[in-house]
Design a protein around this motif. Sequence first.
Motif, short mmCIF file in Angstrom:
data_model
loop_
_atom_site.label_atom_id
_atom_site.label_comp_id
_atom_site.label_asym_id
_atom_site.label_seq_id
_atom_site.Cartn_x
_atom_site.Cartn_y
_atom_site.Cartn_z
N ALA A 245 0.84 -1.20 0.00
CA ALA A 245 0.00 0.00 0.00
C ALA A 245 0.87 1.24 0.00
CB ALA A 245 -0.92 0.00 1.21
N ASP A 246 0.40 2.30 -0.67
CA ASP A 246 1.16 3.53 -0.81
C ASP A 246 0.62 4.63 0.08
OD1 ASP A 246 3.42 3.75 -2.40
OD2 ASP A 246 2.27 3.65 -4.25
N THR A 247 1.54 5.40 0.66
CA THR A 247 1.19 6.69 1.26
C THR A 247 2.08 7.73 0.58
OG1 THR A 247 2.86 6.74 3.03
CG2 THR A 247 0.84 5.47 3.46
N TYR A 248 1.91 9.01 0.95
CA TYR A 248 2.70 10.06 0.31
C TYR A 248 4.18 9.94 0.65
CZ TYR A 248 4.33 14.69 -1.08
OH TYR A 248 5.02 15.72 -1.66
N THR A 249 4.50 9.50 1.86
CA THR A 249 5.89 9.49 2.31
C THR A 249 6.50 8.10 2.42
OG1 THR A 249 5.16 9.47 4.62
CG2 THR A 249 5.61 11.62 3.63
N ALA A 250 5.71 7.04 2.27
CA ALA A 250 6.26 5.70 2.46
C ALA A 250 5.40 4.66 1.76
CB ALA A 250 6.37 5.36 3.95
N GLY A 251 6.02 3.53 1.46
CA GLY A 251 5.30 2.36 1.00
C GLY A 251 5.29 1.33 2.11
N ILE A 252 4.21 0.57 2.23
CA ILE A 252 4.09 -0.41 3.30
C ILE A 252 3.87 -1.80 2.70
CG2 ILE A 252 2.85 -1.08 5.40
CD1 ILE A 252 1.85 1.85 5.53
N PHE A 253 4.77 -2.73 3.01
CA PHE A 253 4.60 -4.12 2.62
C PHE A 253 3.85 -4.82 3.75
CE2 PHE A 253 8.10 -2.80 -0.04
CZ PHE A 253 7.82 -3.42 -1.24
N ILE A 254 2.74 -5.45 3.39
CA ILE A 254 1.85 -6.04 4.38
C ILE A 254 1.89 -7.56 4.26
CG2 ILE A 254 -0.55 -6.15 5.18
CD1 ILE A 254 -0.86 -3.36 3.73
N GLU A 255 2.28 -8.23 5.35
CA GLU A 255 2.37 -9.68 5.35
C GLU A 255 1.44 -10.34 6.37
OE1 GLU A 255 6.49 -11.22 4.17
OE2 GLU A 255 6.98 -9.41 5.29
N ASP A 256 0.77 -9.52 7.17
CA ASP A 256 -0.22 -10.07 8.09
C ASP A 256 -1.28 -10.82 7.29
OD1 ASP A 256 -1.63 -9.93 10.90
OD2 ASP A 256 -3.13 -9.31 9.42
N ARG A 257 -1.52 -12.08 7.64
CA ARG A 257 -2.36 -12.94 6.82
C ARG A 257 -3.79 -12.43 6.69
NH1 ARG A 257 0.05 -14.32 3.25
NH2 ARG A 257 1.44 -12.73 4.02
N LEU A 258 -4.39 -11.97 7.79
CA LEU A 258 -5.77 -11.48 7.72
C LEU A 258 -5.84 -10.20 6.88
CD1 LEU A 258 -7.05 -12.06 11.37
CD2 LEU A 258 -7.64 -13.34 9.30
N ALA A 259 -4.84 -9.34 7.01
CA ALA A 259 -4.83 -8.11 6.22
C ALA A 259 -4.68 -8.41 4.74
CB ALA A 259 -3.69 -7.20 6.70
N VAL A 260 -3.78 -9.34 4.40
CA VAL A 260 -3.59 -9.70 2.99
C VAL A 260 -4.87 -10.32 2.44
CG1 VAL A 260 -2.29 -11.16 1.39
CG2 VAL A 260 -1.10 -9.99 3.25
N GLU A 261 -5.51 -11.15 3.23
CA GLU A 261 -6.77 -11.77 2.79
C GLU A 261 -7.82 -10.70 2.50
OE1 GLU A 261 -9.48 -15.60 4.02
OE2 GLU A 261 -8.38 -14.54 5.59
N SER A 262 -7.84 -9.63 3.30
CA SER A 262 -8.82 -8.56 3.06
C SER A 262 -8.56 -7.87 1.73
CB SER A 262 -8.79 -7.56 4.21
OG SER A 262 -7.63 -6.75 4.17
N TYR A 263 -7.28 -7.75 1.34
CA TYR A 263 -6.96 -7.15 0.05
C TYR A 263 -7.42 -8.04 -1.10
CZ TYR A 263 -4.43 -3.04 1.66
OH TYR A 263 -4.11 -1.82 2.21
N PHE A 264 -7.35 -9.36 -0.93
CA PHE A 264 -7.89 -10.24 -1.96
C PHE A 264 -9.39 -10.03 -2.11
CE2 PHE A 264 -3.93 -12.68 -1.66
CZ PHE A 264 -3.74 -13.02 -2.99
N GLY A 265 -10.08 -9.78 -0.98
CA GLY A 265 -11.50 -9.49 -1.05
C GLY A 265 -11.78 -8.20 -1.78
N LEU A 266 -10.96 -7.16 -1.55
CA LEU A 266 -11.12 -5.89 -2.26
C LEU A 266 -10.88 -6.08 -3.76
CD1 LEU A 266 -9.34 -3.38 0.16
CD2 LEU A 266 -11.79 -3.69 -0.19
N ARG A 267 -9.89 -6.90 -4.09
CA ARG A 267 -9.62 -7.14 -5.51
C ARG A 267 -10.83 -7.79 -6.19
NH1 ARG A 267 -5.07 -11.35 -7.44
NH2 ARG A 267 -6.68 -12.79 -6.71
N GLU A 268 -11.47 -8.73 -5.51
CA GLU A 268 -12.64 -9.38 -6.09
C GLU A 268 -13.77 -8.38 -6.31
OE1 GLU A 268 -12.89 -12.55 -7.33
OE2 GLU A 268 -10.74 -12.32 -6.99
N ARG A 269 -13.91 -7.47 -5.35
CA ARG A 269 -14.95 -6.44 -5.49
C ARG A 269 -14.66 -5.55 -6.70
NH1 ARG A 269 -17.99 -3.26 -1.83
NH2 ARG A 269 -19.33 -1.91 -3.11
N LEU A 270 -13.42 -5.18 -6.88
CA LEU A 270 -13.04 -4.35 -8.03
C LEU A 270 -13.27 -5.09 -9.34
CD1 LEU A 270 -9.81 -2.84 -6.50
CD2 LEU A 270 -11.71 -1.49 -7.41
N ARG A 271 -12.94 -6.36 -9.36
CA ARG A 271 -13.15 -7.16 -10.58
C ARG A 271 -14.61 -7.19 -10.97
NH1 ARG A 271 -9.37 -12.49 -9.29
NH2 ARG A 271 -7.41 -11.70 -10.17
#
Length: 296
Positions: A245-271
């Motif tokens: 995920a991007d912010t103005y001053t930093a990029g964040i690599f997210i490896e927490d399993r529940l958080a990553v799973e939530s991003y897969f859900g967002l991707r499905e919604r976008l699709r």
Amino acid sequence: MCRADLGFYRGQMGFESTTRKRELGRELRTVRERARLSERELGRILEWPHSKISRGENGLQDLTELDAATYTAACRAPIADRDRLTKLAREADSDYWVRPYFGQLTDTLRSILVQEGLSEAISYYQPTVIPGLLQIEPYAWAIFRSAAKVTEDRMKILIKARMDHQDLLRRRRPPKCEFLIHERALRTMIGGTKVMQEQLLHLLLSSSLPHCSIRVVLEPTDVYCLISGTFSLMEFETHPAVAHADTYTAGIFIEDRLAVESYFGLRERLRQDALSKGESREWLAELANHYDRMEE
């Protein structure tokens, strides 16, 4: 199990690896190859077992700060590289690994280049600008100048790195890339009408690549309010998926399993909300013609 779940759980056998370990391993491998040393030759110099070098370079073993210092010294790496990699080895792994935009290359861009280069599949969502892997150089210059994060000299370095990294889409076995781009990003005038028309034509050409899917998310859509920020999902053959995920001053690599799973859900919604690939090509062609007419 849905497609998102399948994508999320792919590669769980590589649970030992982390984003930081993979970056450190890839960077150390680059240092070794520049020194024209094989893994076994370096192992003999360091008196390390071959497995330690192999696993370390593949992000499957935690290398200490002393390991990184010894490794880079044996490869006669420049002092700047030694300092950077020992600092990277010193850092602790985290489920939310922050990489600042005001570091060396910058740190976050370097990290993204490494992780994308190792990926088997990458999904991007961009609500405000066109993804870096698809940007033409004049568009990239306009983006960096408007952001005003770095000096002109640093911009040259960053833009060259971005343009060089686009070889990822043209390599022999590229990752499967999916770009979900919001209409606002495509209608926002960046660099003028001529730049936008050339950028849209570049998107059309890129959409014809067999491993490259470009889909437009039209306005209005409820998902825009839900997902206002940029994110990407990187999937690996033998490691767990990672979100960025991007912010103005930093990029964040997210490896927490529940958080990553939530991003897969967002991707499905976008699709679900996005135009099909064919519809998106037609829409992009019409918008490119619109920018062309504005030039007349």
